[in-house]
Design an enzyme around this catalytic site. Structure first.
Site, mmCIF file in Angstrom:
data_model
loop_
_atom_site.group_PDB
_atom_site.id
_atom_site.type_symbol
_atom_site.label_atom_id
_atom_site.label_comp_id
_atom_site.label_asym_id
_atom_site.label_seq_id
_atom_site.Cartn_x
_atom_site.Cartn_y
_atom_site.Cartn_z
ATOM 1 N N ASN A 148 -3.418 0.941 -2.874
ATOM 2 C CA ASN A 148 -3.331 -0.223 -2.002
ATOM 3 C C ASN A 148 -1.941 -0.838 -2.154
ATOM 4 O O ASN A 148 -1.284 -0.656 -3.177
ATOM 5 C CB ASN A 148 -4.412 -1.247 -2.372
ATOM 6 C CG ASN A 148 -4.817 -2.141 -1.208
ATOM 7 O OD1 ASN A 148 -4.173 -2.174 -0.167
ATOM 8 N ND2 ASN A 148 -5.898 -2.885 -1.396
ATOM 9 N N GLY A 180 -19.908 3.174 -3.783
ATOM 10 C CA GLY A 180 -20.144 1.806 -3.336
ATOM 11 C C GLY A 180 -21.066 1.019 -4.261
ATOM 12 O O GLY A 180 -21.693 0.055 -3.838
ATOM 13 N N GLU A 214 1.663 -6.519 -4.890
ATOM 14 C CA GLU A 214 1.009 -5.556 -5.789
ATOM 15 C C GLU A 214 1.069 -4.160 -5.185
ATOM 16 O O GLU A 214 0.891 -3.990 -3.982
ATOM 17 C CB GLU A 214 -0.451 -5.995 -5.987
ATOM 18 C CG GLU A 214 -1.233 -5.138 -6.950
ATOM 19 C CD GLU A 214 -2.622 -5.735 -7.255
ATOM 20 O OE1 GLU A 214 -2.754 -6.969 -7.390
ATOM 21 O OE2 GLU A 214 -3.571 -4.945 -7.337
ATOM 22 N N ARG A 236 -13.321 -1.277 11.135
ATOM 23 C CA ARG A 236 -12.924 -2.371 10.269
ATOM 24 C C ARG A 236 -11.955 -3.338 10.965
ATOM 25 O O ARG A 236 -11.841 -4.495 10.572
ATOM 26 C CB ARG A 236 -12.265 -1.756 9.043
ATOM 27 C CG ARG A 236 -11.927 -2.728 7.984
ATOM 28 C CD ARG A 236 -11.428 -1.947 6.794
ATOM 29 N NE ARG A 236 -10.697 -2.801 5.897
ATOM 30 C CZ ARG A 236 -9.961 -2.371 4.898
ATOM 31 N NH1 ARG A 236 -9.856 -1.063 4.690
ATOM 32 N NH2 ARG A 236 -9.343 -3.198 4.114
ATOM 33 N N GLU A 270 -5.925 0.156 2.108
ATOM 34 C CA GLU A 270 -6.385 1.182 1.184
ATOM 35 C C GLU A 270 -6.226 2.595 1.745
ATOM 36 O O GLU A 270 -6.490 2.835 2.924
ATOM 37 C CB GLU A 270 -7.873 0.979 0.856
ATOM 38 C CG GLU A 270 -8.203 -0.327 0.160
ATOM 39 C CD GLU A 270 -8.397 -1.499 1.130
ATOM 40 O OE1 GLU A 270 -8.200 -1.325 2.346
ATOM 41 O OE2 GLU A 270 -8.751 -2.593 0.640
ATOM 42 N N GLU A 315 -5.882 2.841 -8.371
ATOM 43 C CA GLU A 315 -7.127 2.629 -9.105
ATOM 44 C C GLU A 315 -7.865 3.957 -9.134
ATOM 45 O O GLU A 315 -8.067 4.572 -8.084
ATOM 46 C CB GLU A 315 -7.998 1.559 -8.444
ATOM 47 C CG GLU A 315 -7.408 0.180 -8.606
ATOM 48 C CD GLU A 315 -8.342 -0.923 -8.144
ATOM 49 O OE1 GLU A 315 -8.765 -1.731 -8.975
ATOM 50 O OE2 GLU A 315 -8.655 -0.953 -6.952
ATOM 51 N N HIS A 321 -7.644 5.642 -5.629
ATOM 52 C CA HIS A 321 -7.641 4.586 -4.627
ATOM 53 C C HIS A 321 -6.252 3.930 -4.695
ATOM 54 O O HIS A 321 -5.766 3.640 -5.774
ATOM 55 C CB HIS A 321 -8.752 3.615 -5.041
ATOM 56 C CG HIS A 321 -8.887 2.378 -4.260
ATOM 57 N ND1 HIS A 321 -9.824 2.224 -3.277
ATOM 58 C CD2 HIS A 321 -8.227 1.187 -4.341
ATOM 59 C CE1 HIS A 321 -9.747 0.995 -2.772
ATOM 60 N NE2 HIS A 321 -8.784 0.365 -3.397
ATOM 61 N N ASP A 355 -0.660 -0.518 -6.080
ATOM 62 C CA ASP A 355 -1.879 -0.284 -6.825
ATOM 63 C C ASP A 355 -2.386 1.150 -6.846
ATOM 64 O O ASP A 355 -2.562 1.754 -5.781
ATOM 65 C CB ASP A 355 -2.933 -1.057 -6.010
ATOM 66 C CG ASP A 355 -3.871 -1.842 -6.829
ATOM 67 O OD1 ASP A 355 -3.717 -1.874 -8.038
ATOM 68 O OD2 ASP A 355 -4.772 -2.429 -6.216
ATOM 69 N N ASP A 389 -20.418 -2.372 -9.899
ATOM 70 C CA ASP A 389 -20.969 -3.020 -8.706
ATOM 71 C C ASP A 389 -20.347 -2.470 -7.424
ATOM 72 O O ASP A 389 -20.829 -2.745 -6.337
ATOM 73 C CB ASP A 389 -20.795 -4.545 -8.786
ATOM 74 C CG ASP A 389 -19.357 -4.951 -9.050
ATOM 75 O OD1 ASP A 389 -18.580 -4.136 -9.605
ATOM 76 O OD2 ASP A 389 -18.998 -6.088 -8.702
#
Ligand SMILES: *[C@@H]1O[C@H](CO)[C@@H](O)[C@H](O)[C@H]1NC(C)=O
Length: 296
Positions: free
Chosen positions: A127, A206, A108, A281, A137, A112, A125, A110, A201
């Protein structure tokens, strides 16, 4: 119907291990007519086509979002779409626009677009997934208001390079670094997909900012879909191109130096998140492509 020559075609052997380049000529499919190029996939009539196929809108209300996908599957190419994003208070909404293959270990590429509340900027965004795994990301602000007019969002995808372009300006590149063990999407044909949905959500701050349903329906608009790309059919793929397509060669494996400069300008001034700098992360160490990508 624009007719034009194919510049470059890929022929894919059944084994999918080697990509041979062959030169061929063929008549281009009509570009930009949504009746011919896409299928509405969900949303119960909320995806609509107007003006003889020139304009498409997706809408979202409390009951449902909507989406479409390209009829064709592609294996490499330059995909362009002009999009005008949801205007006004779009917080909580996401307009996704991406290439994706089928199956459980899918590839994919991406975009967004994360809706904004008054006073905050839209967030782009991006990815890249390979074999079902993303976690790559990068996020950007834009240097214009993406809700005021149409702008061109493009994906260049070839065996060596993926580039995200906004109005022809590269905002992100993802190189084929299989040589150092980074999986790269190159064996599975992908369709273009787009959808507008409620993601309150997580999407805006966030998930702190909820969708304001008094503003519904939310609408995103599309035009000038253009794929200078190799259309997949079973074991072979052939490339289409047309008069409006960019002259950036779909096979180039590197950005030229002017494009590199533009990319740096975007990354310096508009990039707001980069997984490659998110050491928290990745406590075991950043992904291998990051050490290379951040050089220079
Ligand atoms: C959303 O962000 C864009 C810039 O990305 C800005 O021009 C626009 O005014 C913002 N929308 C609202 C409702 O503030």
């Amino acid at each position: 119907m624009a007719s034009a020559a194919c510049l470059l075609c890929y022929k894919i052997p059944a084994v999918l291990m080697l990509v041979h380049l062959i030169v061929a000529f063929m008549t281009a499919a009509s570009a930009g007519n949504f009746y011919e190029s896409i299928d509405n996939t969900w949303g119960d009539g909320r995806a609509k086509i107007f003006r003889n196929g020139e304009l498409l809108t997706l809408s979202l209300d409390k009951a449902s979002g909507s989406g479409f996908q390209s009829k064709n599957e592609y294996l490499f190419g330059m995909i362009n779409m002009q999009i005008k994003l949801v205007p006004g208070n779009s917080a909580g909404t996401v307009t996704a626009y991406y290439l994706r293959s089928e199956g459980s270990s899918w590839d994919e590429i991406d975009y967004e677009f994360l809706g904004n509340q008054s006073g905050d900027p839209y967030i782009v965004h991006t990815n890249v997934y390979s074999q079902g795994k993303g976690d790559r990301e990068q996020q950007f602000y834009l240097w214009f208001d993406p809700t005021a007019d149409f702008h061109t969002y493009s994906i260049l995808w070839n065996p060596g390079l993926i580039v995200f372009y906004v109005d022809g300006v590269p905002i992100r590149e993802f190189k084929n670094l299989e040589s150092i063990g980074v999986p790269y999407p190159k064996n599975k044909p992908m369709r273009i997909h787009s959808s507008l949905w409620n993601a309150d959500d997580w999407a805006t701050r966030g998930g702190l900012i909820k969708t304001d349903w008094t503003q519904a329906p939310f609408t995103a608009s599309y035009r000038n879909f253009n794929a200078n790309a190799c259309v997949w059919s079973f074991t072979t793929s052939s490339c289409i191109s047309n008069s409006k397509s960019s002259n950036r060669a779909p096979h180039s494996r590197e950005l030229d130096s002017a494009s590199q400069e533009k990319l740096k300008w975007v990354q310096r001034n508009y990039m707001i998140y980069d997984y490659c700098t998110d050491t928290k992360r990745f406590p075991q160490g950043l992904p291998p492509e990051c050490t290379l990508a951040n050089k220079s």
